[in-house]
Design a protein around this motif. Sequence first.
Motif, PDB file in Angstrom:
ATOM      1  N   PRO A 171      -1.038  -2.846   0.603  1.00 29.17           N
ATOM      2  CA  PRO A 171      -0.363  -3.290  -0.620  1.00 29.17           C
ATOM      3  C   PRO A 171      -1.376  -3.788  -1.649  1.00 29.17           C
ATOM      4  N   ASN A 172      -0.910  -3.936  -2.862  1.00 28.42           N
ATOM      5  CA  ASN A 172      -1.726  -4.518  -3.944  1.00 28.42           C
ATOM      6  C   ASN A 172      -3.060  -3.788  -4.132  1.00 28.42           C
ATOM      7  N   LEU A 173      -3.009  -2.472  -4.163  1.00 29.43           N
ATOM      8  CA  LEU A 173      -4.211  -1.698  -4.453  1.00 29.43           C
ATOM      9  C   LEU A 173      -4.627  -1.929  -5.904  1.00 29.43           C
ATOM     10  N   PRO A 174      -5.927  -1.945  -6.185  1.00 26.55           N
ATOM     11  CA  PRO A 174      -6.374  -2.138  -7.572  1.00 26.55           C
ATOM     12  C   PRO A 174      -5.780  -1.094  -8.504  1.00 26.55           C
ATOM     13  N   VAL A 175      -5.306  -1.537  -9.655  1.00 21.77           N
ATOM     14  CA  VAL A 175      -4.614  -0.632 -10.570  1.00 21.77           C
ATOM     15  C   VAL A 175      -5.551   0.410 -11.174  1.00 21.77           C
ATOM     16  N   ASP A 176      -6.854   0.159 -11.144  1.00 15.23           N
ATOM     17  CA  ASP A 176      -7.803   1.115 -11.719  1.00 15.23           C
ATOM     18  C   ASP A 176      -8.444   2.002 -10.654  1.00 15.23           C
ATOM     19  N   THR A 177      -7.748   2.175  -9.516  1.00 14.97           N
ATOM     20  CA  THR A 177      -8.244   3.057  -8.457  1.00 14.97           C
ATOM     21  C   THR A 177      -8.173   4.507  -8.918  1.00 14.97           C
ATOM     22  N   VAL A 236       5.041   7.140   4.295  1.00 11.77           N
ATOM     23  CA  VAL A 236       4.667   6.932   2.889  1.00 11.77           C
ATOM     24  C   VAL A 236       5.934   6.477   2.165  1.00 11.77           C
ATOM     25  N   PRO A 237       6.109   5.182   1.969  1.00  8.55           N
ATOM     26  CA  PRO A 237       7.334   4.687   1.326  1.00  8.55           C
ATOM     27  C   PRO A 237       7.446   5.183  -0.112  1.00  8.55           C
ATOM     28  N   ASP A 238       8.661   5.207  -0.623  1.00 11.53           N
ATOM     29  CA  ASP A 238       8.868   5.566  -2.017  1.00 11.53           C
ATOM     30  C   ASP A 238       8.118   4.577  -2.920  1.00 11.53           C
ATOM     31  N   GLN A 239       7.467   5.126  -3.930  1.00 13.66           N
ATOM     32  CA  GLN A 239       6.702   4.351  -4.921  1.00 13.66           C
ATOM     33  C   GLN A 239       5.567   3.550  -4.284  1.00 13.66           C
ATOM     34  N   ALA A 240       5.010   4.080  -3.205  1.00 11.70           N
ATOM     35  CA  ALA A 240       3.895   3.396  -2.532  1.00 11.70           C
ATOM     36  C   ALA A 240       2.663   3.310  -3.429  1.00 11.70           C
ATOM     37  N   PHE A 241       2.523   4.257  -4.363  1.00 12.70           N
ATOM     38  CA  PHE A 241       1.338   4.277  -5.237  1.00 12.70           C
ATOM     39  C   PHE A 241       1.722   4.026  -6.694  1.00 12.70           C
ATOM     40  N   HIS A 242       2.908   3.478  -6.882  1.00 10.03           N
ATOM     41  CA  HIS A 242       3.372   3.215  -8.241  1.00 10.03           C
ATOM     42  C   HIS A 242       2.455   2.201  -8.921  1.00 10.03           C
ATOM     43  N   GLY A 243       2.034   2.489 -10.111  1.00  9.51           N
ATOM     44  CA  GLY A 243       1.122   1.608 -10.834  1.00  9.51           C
ATOM     45  C   GLY A 243      -0.313   2.085 -10.837  1.00  9.51           C
ATOM     46  N   ARG A 261      -2.076   4.459 -12.158  1.00 14.49           N
ATOM     47  CA  ARG A 261      -1.974   5.493 -13.187  1.00 14.49           C
ATOM     48  C   ARG A 261      -3.281   6.220 -13.464  1.00 14.49           C
ATOM     49  N   LEU A 262      -4.352   5.805 -12.816  1.00 10.06           N
ATOM     50  CA  LEU A 262      -5.639   6.489 -12.975  1.00 10.06           C
ATOM     51  C   LEU A 262      -6.017   7.296 -11.737  1.00 10.06           C
ATOM     52  N   LEU A 263      -5.160   7.264 -10.716  1.00 11.03           N
ATOM     53  CA  LEU A 263      -5.495   7.898  -9.435  1.00 11.03           C
ATOM     54  C   LEU A 263      -5.637   9.407  -9.588  1.00 11.03           C
ATOM     55  N   ARG A 264      -6.784   9.918  -9.157  1.00  5.73           N
ATOM     56  CA  ARG A 264      -7.056  11.347  -9.256  1.00  5.73           C
ATOM     57  C   ARG A 264      -7.077  12.044  -7.907  1.00  5.73           C
ATOM     58  N   GLU A 265      -7.494  11.336  -6.887  1.00  9.72           N
ATOM     59  CA  GLU A 265      -7.602  11.969  -5.560  1.00  9.72           C
ATOM     60  C   GLU A 265      -7.060  11.017  -4.503  1.00  9.72           C
ATOM     61  N   GLY A 289       9.592  11.366   1.521  1.00  4.40           N
ATOM     62  CA  GLY A 289      10.797  11.224   0.719  1.00  4.40           C
ATOM     63  C   GLY A 289      10.606  11.714  -0.706  1.00  4.40           C
ATOM     64  N   GLU A 290      11.682  11.625  -1.466  1.00  4.27           N
ATOM     65  CA  GLU A 290      11.661  12.127  -2.840  1.00  4.27           C
ATOM     66  C   GLU A 290      10.673  11.362  -3.724  1.00  4.27           C
ATOM     67  N   GLY A 291      10.552  10.040  -3.518  1.00  7.19           N
ATOM     68  CA  GLY A 291       9.710   9.225  -4.384  1.00  7.19           C
ATOM     69  C   GLY A 291       8.387   8.821  -3.774  1.00  7.19           C
ATOM     70  N   ALA A 292       7.901   9.566  -2.793  1.00  6.53           N
ATOM     71  CA  ALA A 292       6.661   9.186  -2.107  1.00  6.53           C
ATOM     72  C   ALA A 292       5.470   9.119  -3.055  1.00  6.53           C
ATOM     73  N   PHE A 293       5.444   9.995  -4.053  1.00  2.00           N
ATOM     74  CA  PHE A 293       4.295  10.038  -4.969  1.00  2.00           C
ATOM     75  C   PHE A 293       4.719   9.733  -6.405  1.00  2.00           C
ATOM     76  N   SER A 294       5.755   8.941  -6.501  1.00  2.00           N
ATOM     77  CA  SER A 294       6.251   8.560  -7.819  1.00  2.00           C
ATOM     78  C   SER A 294       5.229   7.700  -8.561  1.00  2.00           C
ATOM     79  N   GLY A 295       4.992   8.027  -9.810  1.00  2.28           N
ATOM     80  CA  GLY A 295       4.083   7.263 -10.643  1.00  2.28           C
ATOM     81  C   GLY A 295       2.687   7.830 -10.764  1.00  2.28           C
TER      82      GLY A 295
END
Length: 260
Positions: A63-69, A82-89, A91-95, A107-113
Amino acid sequence: MTLLDLWLSRSIPMCLLLQSLVLMALCFPSASMCPKGCICQRDLHLHGLNVTCSQSRLKEIPPNLPVDTVLLRLEHNQIGAVPDQAFHGLRLLRELNLSYNAVETLGEGAFSGIEGTLQVLDLSHNRITSVHKDAFARLKARVIVDDNPWHCDCALQQAIGGMAHNHEAAARVLCRSSELRDQEGRPFLAVDTDLCNLAKRTTDYAMLVTMFGWFAMVISYVVYYVRQNQEDARRHLEYLKSLPSKPKKPDEADDISTVV
């Protein structure tokens, strides 16, 4: 030496020290920003953090991964979902590397955001059998899904069809099981049947068989009911016939003779 020269001689080393401290702060974020069991390092080219949590015996996504990852490595762990919205926030994640884990479904929202920025998603060497039909719908990334025990069904066909690089992903999918028995153990690309229509036809056939079964039960009950009533009526008639006739009274016989 003048006062100016003395001030400059002391200020220059101080400036160099401050620059070094700023550079270290940028390249090596504080431990409070980095998740437990991970190593965070500043990527000056991508202007973000490379977060490496490989082989950390993780059972869930930190949890609480740096937002600039910008790069997140979670391979070789024991992550089972992989819970829904696990990586939400992020917004710079490339890989995102989730290979060599124990993920079973998505699930449907696993990679939401992260749909708009993610370029590479590695899900290889997991235990994935099924995914929601829209799990990859808005991803633009190259998705690596090989070496999973896939169950080839309608949802998987729709999910791969919605990928940006669906042909490459489909080429790496091997059907461990399938709605069609003859497709088991074969590459997904070898499935030339619309599995969604197949599922619909199977459902329609099952409904037809069920309706026919109920109809046959109703007809059988009606036939049984009619035959049972006929049998009861026949037995009652035979009973009435078996009853002795009522003898005539003497007075009735005399009345008949007088009339004659």
